[in-house]
Scaffold this active site. Sequence first.
Site, PDB file in Angstrom:
ATOM      1  N   GLU A   9      18.713  -7.442 -11.572  1.00  0.00           N
ATOM      2  CA  GLU A   9      17.261  -7.347 -11.472  1.00  0.00           C
ATOM      3  C   GLU A   9      16.846  -7.847 -10.097  1.00  0.00           C
ATOM      4  OE1 GLU A   9      15.374  -5.779 -13.269  1.00  0.00           O
ATOM      5  OE2 GLU A   9      15.521  -6.169 -15.417  1.00  0.00           O
TER       6      GLU A   9
ATOM      7  N   CYS B  91      16.104  -1.856 -16.796  1.00  0.00           N
ATOM      8  CA  CYS B  91      17.512  -2.029 -16.480  1.00  0.00           C
ATOM      9  C   CYS B  91      17.918  -0.820 -15.647  1.00  0.00           C
ATOM     10  CB  CYS B  91      18.360  -2.107 -17.747  1.00  0.00           C
ATOM     11  SG  CYS B  91      20.120  -2.323 -17.380  1.00  0.00           S
TER      12      CYS B  91
END
Length: 345
Positions: A127, A2
């Site tokens: 992402e 992340c």
Amino acid sequence: MCGRTACSLAADNLRRACAYRDRRGQHRQPEWVRQERYQPSYNKGPQSSGPVLLSRRHLQQDADSSERVLMDMRWGLVPSWFKQDNPSKLQFNTSNCRSDTMLSKSSYKGALLKGKRCVVLADGFYEWQQQSGGKQPYFIYFPQTKDAMDKEMEGDEEWKGWRLLTMAGIFDCWEPPGGGEMLYTYTIITVDASKDVSFIHHRQVRAGNGVAGMPAILDGDEAIRKWLDFAEVPTQEAVKLIQPTENIVFHPVSTFVNNIRNNTPECVAPIELGAKKEVKATPSNKVMLGWLKSSQAGSPQKKENDLPKWTSQFIHSPSPKKTSADVLQQWLGKQGQPAAKKHKA
């Protein structure tokens, strides 16, 4: 991994969105600590600051451990035992903490065993999928209801706006050796990617070193309660909450988000991927567009221009399976919305 998030709610709305019931069943909102430091952003990266929830007892020893406070902390954990005079001299990356090593690595083990558990708040996270033409960013978040379109309804005590993504984190407090202000920092725990988003990125072992997956997401107030209430829920029980979740949705966004200096609603706006014709809008898509429209009025300023550019570590992966494509397809409707411009990072 992340490596980038968005958290665009204003401080007061963020507090309302974190309403909960304490041990006595009383409806409460967490108290802000250092609210003046919080800056909403559509594009947060490591070393920036962001909002987290934690038990009040960490700040007040005689407090009820079920009570929560909101606090702005720096992303990238600095262990309390770090002896250098400047936290930037930390030689390793602590923005993410892998769940399978969090109880063995010294950077996290001490804080975790002391109950320094927090919940990192965000609209969602980004992402990047490696493709032949470059990296395609996606925005990933909780499924939303049509009520999320009314995010600015200040009159309602009950929050009906955007449902925040709640990620499990560990925090620590570092004191400069020569004295000075205490520095609160956090790391986001990561787990293997869930099935629905594994086509974007998944953990792969290379020469004994794992590539991180997705954030450990706490789905629902009971999971949040157990993770935060360190006085009632021991570490051994709390860590059982750390696992992948399937209750997330996602859509592709413009490469505009690749540059961390870009901090506008365009970062999270859905785009079409190679669509030859316009796709009909869906209820879910209208929720996103309604949320973006209401976000425009209070769009955050660019406060993080000096942050380093984050580089992802995506591996090459095959095209999404039909089931994943079906999930994605619901977000491709752009009715009444001009096509997003593509920017070079």
